[in-house]
Design a protein around this motif. Structure first.
Motif, mmCIF file in Angstrom:
data_model
loop_
_atom_site.group_PDB
_atom_site.id
_atom_site.type_symbol
_atom_site.label_atom_id
_atom_site.label_comp_id
_atom_site.label_asym_id
_atom_site.label_seq_id
_atom_site.Cartn_x
_atom_site.Cartn_y
_atom_site.Cartn_z
ATOM 1 N N VAL A 16 -8.438 0.528 -16.782
ATOM 2 C CA VAL A 16 -7.372 -0.220 -17.437
ATOM 3 C C VAL A 16 -6.036 0.474 -17.193
ATOM 4 N N GLY A 17 -6.038 1.792 -17.059
ATOM 5 C CA GLY A 17 -4.805 2.521 -16.785
ATOM 6 C C GLY A 17 -4.206 2.143 -15.446
ATOM 7 N N ALA A 18 -5.066 2.048 -14.423
ATOM 8 C CA ALA A 18 -4.592 1.662 -13.092
ATOM 9 C C ALA A 18 -4.052 0.240 -13.114
ATOM 10 N N THR A 19 -4.722 -0.638 -13.862
ATOM 11 C CA THR A 19 -4.259 -2.022 -13.974
ATOM 12 C C THR A 19 -2.930 -2.080 -14.708
ATOM 13 N N LEU A 20 -2.811 -1.281 -15.769
ATOM 14 C CA LEU A 20 -1.563 -1.229 -16.529
ATOM 15 C C LEU A 20 -0.412 -0.779 -15.629
ATOM 16 N N ARG A 21 -0.658 0.251 -14.828
ATOM 17 C CA ARG A 21 0.380 0.747 -13.915
ATOM 18 C C ARG A 21 0.791 -0.333 -12.912
ATOM 19 N N LEU A 22 -0.207 -1.054 -12.373
ATOM 20 C CA LEU A 22 0.069 -2.118 -11.411
ATOM 21 C C LEU A 22 0.893 -3.238 -12.054
ATOM 22 N N LEU A 23 0.508 -3.649 -13.268
ATOM 23 C CA LEU A 23 1.237 -4.712 -13.957
ATOM 24 C C LEU A 23 2.663 -4.276 -14.289
ATOM 25 N N ARG A 24 2.826 -3.018 -14.676
ATOM 26 C CA ARG A 24 4.168 -2.511 -15.004
ATOM 27 C C ARG A 24 5.065 -2.552 -13.769
ATOM 28 N N LYS A 25 4.505 -2.143 -12.627
ATOM 29 C CA LYS A 25 5.291 -2.137 -11.395
ATOM 30 C C LYS A 25 5.596 -3.552 -10.930
ATOM 31 N N GLN A 26 4.637 -4.471 -11.139
ATOM 32 C CA GLN A 26 4.874 -5.862 -10.761
ATOM 33 C C GLN A 26 6.003 -6.468 -11.585
ATOM 34 N N LYS A 27 6.142 -5.987 -12.827
ATOM 35 C CA LYS A 27 7.203 -6.474 -13.708
ATOM 36 C C LYS A 27 8.524 -5.759 -13.445
ATOM 37 N N GLY A 28 8.489 -4.750 -12.562
ATOM 38 C CA GLY A 28 9.691 -3.993 -12.243
ATOM 39 C C GLY A 28 10.167 -3.111 -13.370
ATOM 40 N N MET A 29 9.220 -2.631 -14.198
ATOM 41 C CA MET A 29 9.579 -1.802 -15.342
ATOM 42 C C MET A 29 9.251 -0.339 -15.091
ATOM 43 N N SER A 30 10.169 0.535 -15.461
ATOM 44 C CA SER A 30 9.905 1.968 -15.394
ATOM 45 C C SER A 30 9.108 2.380 -16.624
ATOM 46 N N LEU A 31 8.584 3.592 -16.614
ATOM 47 C CA LEU A 31 7.878 4.097 -17.787
ATOM 48 C C LEU A 31 8.791 4.087 -19.011
ATOM 49 N N LYS A 32 10.051 4.493 -18.790
ATOM 50 C CA LYS A 32 11.012 4.541 -19.890
ATOM 51 C C LYS A 32 11.273 3.145 -20.452
ATOM 52 N N ALA A 33 11.417 2.160 -19.557
ATOM 53 C CA ALA A 33 11.694 0.795 -20.002
ATOM 54 C C ALA A 33 10.511 0.228 -20.801
ATOM 55 N N LEU A 34 9.293 0.499 -20.333
ATOM 56 C CA LEU A 34 8.111 0.020 -21.044
ATOM 57 C C LEU A 34 7.987 0.717 -22.393
ATOM 58 N N ALA A 35 8.309 2.006 -22.422
ATOM 59 C CA ALA A 35 8.245 2.758 -23.674
ATOM 60 C C ALA A 35 9.217 2.174 -24.702
ATOM 61 N N GLU A 36 10.428 1.855 -24.251
ATOM 62 C CA GLU A 36 11.431 1.302 -25.159
ATOM 63 C C GLU A 36 11.030 -0.087 -25.649
ATOM 64 N N ALA A 37 10.420 -0.883 -24.768
ATOM 65 C CA ALA A 37 10.043 -2.247 -25.124
ATOM 66 C C ALA A 37 8.816 -2.299 -26.025
ATOM 67 N N SER A 38 7.930 -1.311 -25.876
ATOM 68 C CA SER A 38 6.661 -1.328 -26.605
ATOM 69 C C SER A 38 6.632 -0.433 -27.836
ATOM 70 N N GLY A 39 7.509 0.567 -27.877
ATOM 71 C CA GLY A 39 7.469 1.527 -28.974
ATOM 72 C C GLY A 39 6.426 2.608 -28.770
ATOM 73 N N VAL A 40 5.832 2.655 -27.562
ATOM 74 C CA VAL A 40 4.852 3.688 -27.212
ATOM 75 C C VAL A 40 5.565 4.742 -26.369
ATOM 76 N N SER A 41 5.301 6.008 -26.617
ATOM 77 C CA SER A 41 6.012 7.066 -25.923
ATOM 78 C C SER A 41 5.726 7.074 -24.419
ATOM 79 N N VAL A 42 6.677 7.568 -23.655
ATOM 80 C CA VAL A 42 6.520 7.695 -22.207
ATOM 81 C C VAL A 42 5.297 8.539 -21.876
ATOM 82 N N GLY A 43 5.123 9.637 -22.619
ATOM 83 C CA GLY A 43 3.998 10.531 -22.376
ATOM 84 C C GLY A 43 2.657 9.848 -22.572
ATOM 85 N N MET A 44 2.550 9.039 -23.634
ATOM 86 C CA MET A 44 1.288 8.349 -23.900
ATOM 87 C C MET A 44 1.005 7.300 -22.826
ATOM 88 N N ILE A 45 2.035 6.540 -22.437
ATOM 89 C CA ILE A 45 1.847 5.535 -21.389
ATOM 90 C C ILE A 45 1.400 6.203 -20.099
#
Length: 201
Positions: A16-45
């Motif tokens: 699921v982690g690899a899929t999550l990374r693929l989906l994040r990249k397909q959406k053009g989101m950085s780790l920081k952007a996903l963290a801000e949008a989700s409320g989950v820390s960059v480290g945890m993501i």
């Protein structure tokens, strides 16, 4: 289907982690952007994407909402990778059901393809376990049918014991939880008809 054939967050291209990374990249989101949008820390993501953390449903829900994807997209392999690649998109075979394993609770996904307004699953709950230990609520109509065991359904502070064959339906915005009060594994058909802007398992 063998309920032990479950999906885990682990290193590798099928996780699921690899899929999550693929989906994040397909959406053009950085780790920081996903963290801000989700409320989950960059480290945890980052740990989830690298297969170093086993994410909870609550954490995955935050991430998938930020990415605007469903649980099916997080856990389902592309049809071209399955033996049923020729099936129409309205069918899901019994031997091709992703299962989210949360330890004492497993969610067996039934919905054939990504359906933004309808999700079907069978929830298997071990004796004494409950749905995450917190009351979940979000915009959706929910319903279900007890297949086996005895469960306690709590909706908006009202508790009711349900036996095999009993069915239910309620407003998903109301605080609710589900627990197994029997000595055997309980199985419940769970149906979610989400509102348009909320895509949930």
């Amino acid at each position: 289907m063998d309920r032990k054939s479950t999906v885990h967050a682990e290193a590798g291209e099928d996780s699921v982690g690899a899929t999550l990374r693929l989906l994040r990249k397909q959406k053009g989101m950085s780790l920081k952007a996903l963290a801000e949008a989700s409320g989950v820390s960059v480290g945890m993501i980052s740990q989830v994407e690298r297969g170093l953390a086993n994410p909870s449903v609550r954490l995955l829900t935050s991430l998938r909402r930020a990415l605007n994807v469903s649980f099916q997209e997080l856990f389902t392999k592309p049809a071209s990778e399955t033996e049923h690649a020729g099936d129409p998109d309205f069918v899901r075979r019994a031997d091709n059901r992703p299962i989210i394993d949360l330890g004492d609770l497993q969610k067996e996904l039934l919905t054939p393809t990504d359906k933004p307004h309808l999700q079907l699953m069978i929830i298997h709950i071990d004796p004494g376990a409950e749905s995450g230990g917190w009351a979940l609520s979000y915009p959706a109509e929910k319903g279900g049918l007890v297949i086996s065991g005895e469960v306690l359904l709590s909706v908006d502070g009202k508790n009711v014991a349900l036996l095999p064959g009993d069915s239910f339906a309620f407003d998903g915005m109301l605080p609710h939880s589900l627990s197994n009060v029997s000595s055997e594994t309980a199985s419940v058909l769970w149906i979610i008809g989400a509102v348009q802007f909320d895509r949930h398992l």
